[in-house]
Design an enzyme around this catalytic site. Structure first.
Site, PDB file in Angstrom:
ATOM      1  N   PHE A   1       0.867  -1.189   0.000  1.00 54.26           N
ATOM      2  CA  PHE A   1       0.000   0.000   0.000  1.00 54.26           C
ATOM      3  C   PHE A   1       0.896   1.229   0.000  1.00 54.26           C
ATOM      4  O   PHE A   1       1.715   1.405   0.898  1.00 54.26           O
ATOM      5  CB  PHE A   1      -0.921   0.023   1.228  1.00 54.26           C
ATOM      6  CG  PHE A   1      -1.882   1.181   1.183  1.00 54.26           C
ATOM      7  CD1 PHE A   1      -3.076   1.093   0.485  1.00 54.26           C
ATOM      8  CD2 PHE A   1      -1.573   2.389   1.802  1.00 54.26           C
ATOM      9  CE1 PHE A   1      -3.949   2.180   0.403  1.00 54.26           C
ATOM     10  CE2 PHE A   1      -2.430   3.477   1.737  1.00 54.26           C
ATOM     11  CZ  PHE A   1      -3.625   3.365   1.037  1.00 54.26           C
TER      12      PHE A   1
ATOM     13  N   ASP B   1       9.480   2.350   1.623  1.00 55.17           N
ATOM     14  CA  ASP B   1       8.356   3.136   2.136  1.00 55.17           C
ATOM     15  C   ASP B   1       8.236   2.815   3.623  1.00 55.17           C
ATOM     16  O   ASP B   1       7.779   1.734   3.996  1.00 55.17           O
ATOM     17  CB  ASP B   1       7.103   2.739   1.341  1.00 55.17           C
ATOM     18  CG  ASP B   1       5.818   3.367   1.883  1.00 55.17           C
ATOM     19  OD1 ASP B   1       5.820   3.850   3.022  1.00 55.17           O
ATOM     20  OD2 ASP B   1       4.800   3.329   1.157  1.00 55.17           O
TER      21      ASP B   1
ATOM     22  N   LYS C   1       3.020   9.781   8.405  1.00 55.41           N
ATOM     23  CA  LYS C   1       2.319   9.286   9.596  1.00 55.41           C
ATOM     24  C   LYS C   1       2.922   9.759  10.938  1.00 55.41           C
ATOM     25  O   LYS C   1       2.652  10.854  11.375  1.00 55.41           O
ATOM     26  CB  LYS C   1       2.242   7.762   9.552  1.00 55.41           C
ATOM     27  CG  LYS C   1       1.228   7.279   8.502  1.00 55.41           C
ATOM     28  CD  LYS C   1       0.864   5.850   8.733  1.00 55.41           C
ATOM     29  CE  LYS C   1      -0.085   5.297   7.690  1.00 55.41           C
ATOM     30  NZ  LYS C   1      -1.481   5.648   7.886  1.00 55.41           N
TER      31      LYS C   1
HETATM   32  C1  LIG Z   1       3.068   2.222   3.858  1.00 60.16           C
HETATM   33  C2  LIG Z   1       2.191   3.376   3.497  1.00 60.16           C
HETATM   34  N1  LIG Z   1       2.533   4.160   2.455  1.00 60.16           N
HETATM   35  C3  LIG Z   1       1.794   5.220   2.097  1.00 60.16           C
HETATM   36  C4  LIG Z   1       0.638   5.542   2.774  1.00 60.16           C
HETATM   37  C5  LIG Z   1      -0.170   6.749   2.345  1.00 60.16           C
HETATM   38  O1  LIG Z   1      -0.031   7.752   3.291  1.00 60.16           O
HETATM   39  P1  LIG Z   1      -1.061   8.996   3.316  1.00 60.16           P
HETATM   40  O2  LIG Z   1      -2.387   8.444   3.729  1.00 60.16           O
HETATM   41  O3  LIG Z   1      -0.463   9.937   4.324  1.00 60.16           O
HETATM   42  O4  LIG Z   1      -1.081   9.569   1.954  1.00 60.16           O
HETATM   43  C6  LIG Z   1       0.234   4.746   3.855  1.00 60.16           C
HETATM   44  C7  LIG Z   1      -1.022   5.046   4.563  1.00 60.16           C
HETATM   45  O5  LIG Z   1      -1.623   4.215   5.199  1.00 60.16           O
HETATM   46  C8  LIG Z   1       1.028   3.642   4.228  1.00 60.16           C
HETATM   47  O6  LIG Z   1       0.695   2.852   5.254  1.00 60.16           O
END
Ligand SMILES: Cc1ncc(COP(=O)(O)O)c(C=O)c1O
Length: 395
Positions: free
Chosen positions: A135, A220, A249
């Site tokens: 994700f 990520d 986050k």
């Molecule tokens: C691993 C990861 N990458 C990217 C995101 C996207 O982040 P945002 O909701 O701040 O755009 C999330 C959100 O849950 C995530 O868990």
């Protein structure tokens, strides 16, 4: 339904199934609703409130900065963003920082950076390999990167330039690598996709493959970074270093911020090639600096590791006691419990009634991502409630 909930139905786009609670106040690991009911918060704004709600370090930094300077254009130097960048670089394996506003924006920027690298060093290569179950965010580009059809199908056709391959298979990455490939992008461990851990040798094998082929490794760490898994960054536990890493986050314990970090060799943006109006905003940067400094100075990752082990042990006890638990997994304070039946929604509601917020990860799984400052007592309290909730559902 309260007045606020009725108004929400009237005015808000329906992108989420909300739980029937309006939260109005938070402190530490507790939140209160509009009727004054207290909840123990094991969702933490979706793994965001790393120091809990309204931690004094974060709140005081915000208050002071809000009274001093709220926003400047990135044409000018700004002290809070430089302080934050220095702190992140000094405590990671990366050398340069770009600041933005969310996880998806950080990942978009990371992919742009990898494409610039491809233009400079890999004969124009532009494709990024990602994996199933990943994700990476909700923008169109990151939906294309995310290896889960349910996020993709409503929006086809998607932007090109991504290859989704099987998770935990180095052979799949090797097979998908072509002269067009500029990077592999992975979560160090998968959060939204199910709290899925990499096999022991997977990340090291990916790192070796990237080194052999000259392509970049983007990690990520939007969900795993800033202490959640027991170290400041999860990559530290796997003996690999990324060329590019993204954060968001927990970075400011509740304020909206994202960051791209890169090694010097991968830091190839030149002026005008990327930007963000609010990226590096003084208030969010002050909040983030105060948060990260507190996390480091007080060994919050160590606490997350210790309390996370306790949480895991207690979840395993619970799985002995109740039938139908098929798996318990996680690292630090990012954990999941999976069931043989689709009881997650019923459990979320049963926990809510008893004063605990937990996240439905999948129809048959719950996720725990509490503030990193909790102790064993909060774990006991939460799992006591979950125990009762499980009994009530299995009756
Ligand atoms: C691993 C990861 N990458 C990217 C995101 C996207 O982040 P945002 O909701 O701040 O755009 C999330 C959100 O849950 C995530 O868990």
């Amino acid at each position: 339904m309260s007045r606020w909930q009725e108004l929400e139905k009237e005015y808000f786009m329906r992108t989420v199934e909300r739980l029937p609670v309006t939260l109005v106040r938070g402190k530490g690991a507790r939140v209160w609703d509009e009727d004054g009911r207290e909840y123990l918060d094991f969702v933490a704004g979706w793994a965001v409130n790393s120091l809990g709600h309204c931690h004094p370090a974060t709140a005081e930094a915000v208050t002071e900065q809000v009274r001093t300077l709220i926003q400047v254009s990135n044409q000018f130097y700004s002290i809070p963003q430089v302080q934050l960048a220095e702190l992140l670089v000094q405590n990671s394996c990366l050398d340069k920082v770009f600041l933005c506003n969310s996880g998806a924006e950080a990942n978009e920027g990371a992919v742009k950076l990898a494409r610039r690298y491809g233009k400079h060093h890999l004969n124009g290569a532009y494709e990024v390999i990602t994996t199933t179950g990943s994700f990476h965010g909700r923008t169109l580009g990151m939906v294309a990167a995310t290896g889960q059809p349910k996020f993709q199908e409503p929006y086809v056709p998607l932007p090109s330039g991504f290859a989704n391959v099987e998770y935990n298979s180095i052979e799949a990455i090797k097979a998908a690598t072509t002269p067009q490939t500029c990077a592999v992008m992975l979560e160090t461990l998968q959060g939204e996709g199910g709290v899925n851990l990499p096999d022991d040798d997977y990340l090291a094998a990916v790192r070796t493959w990237c080194d052999q082929t000259g392509i970049l490794l983007i990690l990520d760490e939007i969900q795993t970074g800033i202490g959640r898994t027991g170290t400041l960054f999860a990559y530290e536990q796997y003996g690999v270093e990324p060329d590019i890493m993204t954060l968001a986050k927990g970075l400011a314990s509740g304020l909206p911020i994202g960051a791209i970090l890169a090694k010097d060799g991968a830091s190839v943006f030149t002026p005008g090639e990327h930007g963000s109006t609010f990226g590096g905003n003084p208030v969010t940067c002050a909040a983030s600096y105060a948060t990260v400094k507190f996390v480091i100075d007080n060994d919050i990752p160590g606490n997350a590791g210790r309390v996370g082990e306790y949480l895991m042990a207690k979840l395993k006890d619970l799985s002995q006691k109740h039938q139908g638990v098929t798996d318990v997994r996680g690292r630090g304070l990012l954990a999941a419990i999976e069931f043989s039946r689709d009881i997650a929604q019923a459990l979320v509601m049963a926990c809510l009634e008893r004063g605990l917020l937990v996240n439905k990860l999948k129809p048959n799984a719950l996720r725990f991502m509490p503030p990193l400052t909790i102790g064993n007592e909060e774990v006991d309290e939460a799992l006591g409630i979950l125990d009762e909730a499980l009994s009530s559902i299995n009756e």
